[in-house]
Enzyme design. Structure first.
Site, PDB file in Angstrom:
ATOM      1  N   ASN A 117      -9.746 -21.327 -24.758  1.00  0.00           N
ATOM      2  CA  ASN A 117      -9.166 -21.039 -23.446  1.00  0.00           C
ATOM      3  C   ASN A 117      -8.157 -22.123 -23.094  1.00  0.00           C
ATOM      4  OD1 ASN A 117     -10.552 -23.214 -21.889  1.00  0.00           O
ATOM      5  ND2 ASN A 117     -12.338 -22.111 -22.642  1.00  0.00           N
ATOM      6  N   ASP A 173     -18.052 -18.340 -23.313  1.00  0.00           N
ATOM      7  CA  ASP A 173     -19.267 -17.583 -22.985  1.00  0.00           C
ATOM      8  C   ASP A 173     -19.816 -16.860 -24.220  1.00  0.00           C
ATOM      9  OD1 ASP A 173     -19.542 -18.250 -20.284  1.00  0.00           O
ATOM     10  OD2 ASP A 173     -17.922 -16.873 -19.746  1.00  0.00           O
ATOM     11  N   LYS A 222     -10.526 -16.774 -44.970  1.00  0.00           N
ATOM     12  CA  LYS A 222      -9.535 -16.311 -43.998  1.00  0.00           C
ATOM     13  C   LYS A 222      -9.538 -14.774 -43.970  1.00  0.00           C
ATOM     14  CE  LYS A 222      -4.667 -16.433 -42.952  1.00  0.00           C
ATOM     15  NZ  LYS A 222      -3.338 -16.511 -43.548  1.00  0.00           N
ATOM     16  N   PHE A 256     -19.025 -26.284 -12.077  1.00  0.00           N
ATOM     17  CA  PHE A 256     -17.712 -25.773 -11.688  1.00  0.00           C
ATOM     18  C   PHE A 256     -17.742 -24.258 -11.820  1.00  0.00           C
ATOM     19  CE2 PHE A 256     -14.013 -28.663 -11.124  1.00  0.00           C
ATOM     20  CZ  PHE A 256     -14.706 -29.854 -11.068  1.00  0.00           C
ATOM     21  N   LYS A 270     -23.168 -18.968  -8.304  1.00  0.00           N
ATOM     22  CA  LYS A 270     -23.408 -19.829  -9.472  1.00  0.00           C
ATOM     23  C   LYS A 270     -24.183 -21.086  -9.084  1.00  0.00           C
ATOM     24  CE  LYS A 270     -19.672 -18.081 -12.340  1.00  0.00           C
ATOM     25  NZ  LYS A 270     -18.303 -18.197 -12.871  1.00  0.00           N
ATOM     26  N   LYS A 301     -27.661 -21.309 -11.146  1.00  0.00           N
ATOM     27  CA  LYS A 301     -27.747 -22.344 -12.193  1.00  0.00           C
ATOM     28  C   LYS A 301     -28.447 -23.619 -11.685  1.00  0.00           C
ATOM     29  CE  LYS A 301     -23.748 -20.434 -14.525  1.00  0.00           C
ATOM     30  NZ  LYS A 301     -23.059 -20.547 -15.813  1.00  0.00           N
TER      31      LYS A 301
HETATM   32  O1  PMT Z   1      -9.119 -28.636 -17.909  1.00  0.00           O
HETATM   33  P1  PMT Z   1      -8.067 -28.299 -16.872  1.00  0.00           P
HETATM   34  O2  PMT Z   1      -6.827 -27.700 -17.503  1.00  0.00           O
HETATM   35  O3  PMT Z   1      -7.778 -29.450 -15.957  1.00  0.00           O
HETATM   36  O4  PMT Z   1      -8.654 -27.120 -15.947  1.00  0.00           O
HETATM   37  C1  PMT Z   1      -9.739 -27.373 -15.112  1.00  0.00           C
HETATM   38  C2  PMT Z   1     -10.748 -26.191 -15.127  1.00  0.00           C
HETATM   39  C3  PMT Z   1     -10.072 -24.948 -14.586  1.00  0.00           C
HETATM   40  C4  PMT Z   1     -11.240 -25.925 -16.564  1.00  0.00           C
HETATM   41  C5  PMT Z   1     -11.953 -26.637 -14.230  1.00  0.00           C
HETATM   42  O5  PMT Z   1     -11.495 -26.901 -12.924  1.00  0.00           O
HETATM   43  C6  PMT Z   1     -13.032 -25.565 -14.192  1.00  0.00           C
HETATM   44  O6  PMT Z   1     -12.984 -24.601 -13.454  1.00  0.00           O
HETATM   45  N1  PMT Z   1     -14.082 -25.703 -15.081  1.00  0.00           N
HETATM   46  C7  PMT Z   1     -15.130 -24.716 -15.265  1.00  0.00           C
HETATM   47  C8  PMT Z   1     -14.676 -23.655 -16.217  1.00  0.00           C
HETATM   48  C9  PMT Z   1     -15.725 -22.586 -16.491  1.00  0.00           C
HETATM   49  O7  PMT Z   1     -16.157 -22.442 -17.617  1.00  0.00           O
HETATM   50  O8  PMT Z   1     -16.137 -21.941 -15.441  1.00  0.00           O
HETATM   51  P2  PMT Z   1     -17.249 -20.739 -15.463  1.00  0.00           P
HETATM   52  O9  PMT Z   1     -17.215 -20.164 -14.104  1.00  0.00           O
HETATM   53  O10 PMT Z   1     -16.997 -19.836 -16.635  1.00  0.00           O
HETATM   54  O11 PMT Z   1     -18.607 -21.501 -15.744  1.00  0.00           O
HETATM   55  C10 PMT Z   1     -19.443 -21.965 -14.677  1.00  0.00           C
HETATM   56  C11 PMT Z   1     -20.090 -23.271 -15.046  1.00  0.00           C
HETATM   57  O12 PMT Z   1     -20.974 -23.057 -16.147  1.00  0.00           O
HETATM   58  C12 PMT Z   1     -19.161 -24.381 -15.465  1.00  0.00           C
HETATM   59  O13 PMT Z   1     -19.651 -25.598 -14.936  1.00  0.00           O
HETATM   60  C13 PMT Z   1     -19.268 -24.398 -16.988  1.00  0.00           C
HETATM   61  O14 PMT Z   1     -19.061 -25.713 -17.518  1.00  0.00           O
HETATM   62  C14 PMT Z   1     -20.699 -23.954 -17.192  1.00  0.00           C
HETATM   63  N2  PMT Z   1     -20.969 -23.215 -18.463  1.00  0.00           N
HETATM   64  C15 PMT Z   1     -20.371 -22.022 -18.715  1.00  0.00           C
HETATM   65  C16 PMT Z   1     -20.674 -21.333 -19.856  1.00  0.00           C
HETATM   66  C17 PMT Z   1     -21.610 -21.887 -20.765  1.00  0.00           C
HETATM   67  N3  PMT Z   1     -21.911 -21.275 -21.888  1.00  0.00           N
HETATM   68  N4  PMT Z   1     -22.185 -23.074 -20.487  1.00  0.00           N
HETATM   69  C18 PMT Z   1     -21.884 -23.738 -19.358  1.00  0.00           C
HETATM   70  O15 PMT Z   1     -22.421 -24.832 -19.108  1.00  0.00           O
END
Ligand code: PMT
Length: 407
Positions: free
Chosen positions: A210, A279, A289, A323, A337, A341
């Site tokens: 991503n 995810d 490949k 986040f 969330k 979580k």
């Molecule tokens: O890196 P930059 O370019 O500065 O951009 C910043 C950002 C947009 C990446 C950051 O501000 C941000 O939003 N980070 C969270 C990205 C994310 O994966 O969001 P989510 O809504 O999909 O996940 C929710 C939370 O679960 C997040 O804290 C993530 O770290 C966590 N997660 C998600 C999936 C997974 N398998 N394990 C996790 O721990």
């Protein structure tokens, strides 16, 4: 603040004029000191006109009739009268001089006499920047407490592209402004921060990932370290330098990130999960490949472990900040969330908003807590957002520890 701006002799010296203007606009008083080499690139008159002050160019150039006496003490007086010394551009030669403590001109002599905060913004050719001698000098200066504003990547005056271009004056000014506010209110805490994307392989040459640049997470890690915390940063692959005074654990996949986080969890007291974790991962990674054919290709994806949710189950009395990267219904999704979580705080951002989320130097966030507090921060630089998030964590810590005492 009362700031001394030391201008070194590099092609980027002209950018020090823009930095002078930005510092003045932020309300700082600026006294410029130029090296002999700097005067080959830009005239003192430029800075004198901008600041309305005499530019100091030499240990021994004074209009005073008692020149010897005033020369001997002026660097001490300037050192005592100012709060912060910034050197921009800091050339390889200047860094070497400061690192060994050589005092053969006004700027290097001032550095030795200066007891306030020192900020160095290096600028030079990529080979000079990456040379072990330069990096060793920076390491020495950083260990001594100098703040380093790392150079940007880009076109250099020597006609090459790479690291070494003076950081944007706005970035230097912003760093100086944030230093003015620095408190060491997280001393004794251990932050575990995740940042950047993960990469999930399809075959030996391709992966799913991503747009996360790591900027938001790295800025949080850097800010926590500046505010006195021990910081461990678990990061997916990014193209930005690791903040100083932070332990970096590089990982690639969601599974590697999970393992690193779980290994570091015992020592952590505050966890900030800013990484954009995939995810899904590819169930059957091709050992060779994948060949292009005319047929449609389907990939089978399995869900990755939800690291945040797992930490939420095991967090005990640690503070957990998640986040949420959303494209709609920001507040609702952030609150959902937060609870699902088991976080103490969640920072939501709209990643389809201009000047926010992925890659941008800015962000615009909603911070929600379990107690129902909702705070909007931004649009503002990721440095300001990081400070704001840490301010909220500090408040939360106070309320949690207060509640513990009552319990
Ligand atoms: O890196 P930059 O370019 O500065 O951009 C910043 C950002 C947009 C990446 C950051 O501000 C941000 O939003 N980070 C969270 C990205 C994310 O994966 O969001 P989510 O809504 O999909 O996940 C929710 C939370 O679960 C997040 O804290 C993530 O770290 C966590 N997660 C998600 C999936 C997974 N398998 N394990 C996790 O721990």
């Amino acid at each position: 603040m009362r700031i001394v701006l030391g201008v070194g002799g590099g092609i980027a010296a002209y950018k020090a004029a823009e930095l002078t203007r930005l510092l003045q606009q932020s309300g700082h008083q600026v006294q410029v000191v130029m090296t002999d080499a700097a005067r080959e690139f830009i005239q003192p008159l430029t800075f004198a006109a901008l600041t309305g002050r005499k530019v100091i160019t030499s240990l021994f150039s004074h209009e005073s009739s008692d020149a010897t006496l005033s020369s001997a003490v002026e660097h001490i007086a300037v050192a005592q009268e100012h709060d912060l010394l910034v050197v921009a551009p800091a050339t390889a030669d200047l860094l070497a001089k400061l690192a060994i403590g050589r005092a053969d001109d006004f700027l290097s002599t001032l550095y030795l006499a200066f007891t306030g905060t020192v900020v160095l913004a290096p600028a030079m050719n990529t080979a000079m920047w990456t040379h072990p001698a330069t990096q060793a000098n920076l390491e020495t200066l950083s260990r001594r407490g100098c703040e380093i504003v790392d150079p940007d990547d880009g076109w250099l005056a020597c006609g090459t592209v790479g690291a070494g271009r003076l950081a944007d004056p706005a970035r230097i000014a912003e760093r100086i402004n944030s230093l003015g506010k620095t408190r060491r209110d997280f001393e004794g805490e251990t932050f575990l921060v995740t940042a950047g994307p993960t990469q999930e392989a399809l075959d030996p040459v391709r992966y799913i990932s991503n747009r996360s640049s790591g900027k938001m997470g790295y800025t949080i890690a850097e800010t926590a370290a500046k505010r006195g915390a021990k910081v461990v940063l678990v990061s997916g692959p990014v193209n930005i330098p690791a903040p100083r005074n932070v332990e970096l654990i590089p990982v690639k996949t969601a599974h590697e990130m999970r393992q690193a986080v779980m290994e570091q969890l015992t020592d952590a007291t505050i966890i900030v999960k800013c990484a954009a974790v995939a995810d899904y991962y590819v169930a059957n990674v091709s050992p060779q490949k994948l060949k292009k054919t005319a047929a449609r290709l389907s990939l089978e994806l399995d869900p990755t472990p939800d690291i945040l949710a797992e930490v939420g189950q095991k967090k005990a009395d640690r503070i957990l900040v998640g986040f949420a990267a959303e494209t709609q219904n920001l507040l609702e999704e952030s609150r959902r969330k937060l609870l699902s979580k088991n976080c103490d705080m969640l920072v939501g951002n709209l990643v389809n908003q201009e000047g926010a989320g992925f890659e941008s130097d800015q962000n615009d966030v909603e911070i929600v807590t379990r107690s129902g507090r909702t705070v909007h921060a931004g649009p503002a630089s990721k440095y300001e957002i990081a400070e704001r998030i840490l301010d909220e964590i500090a408040m939360l810590r106070l309320s949690i520890r207060g509640m513990d005492r009552i319990a």
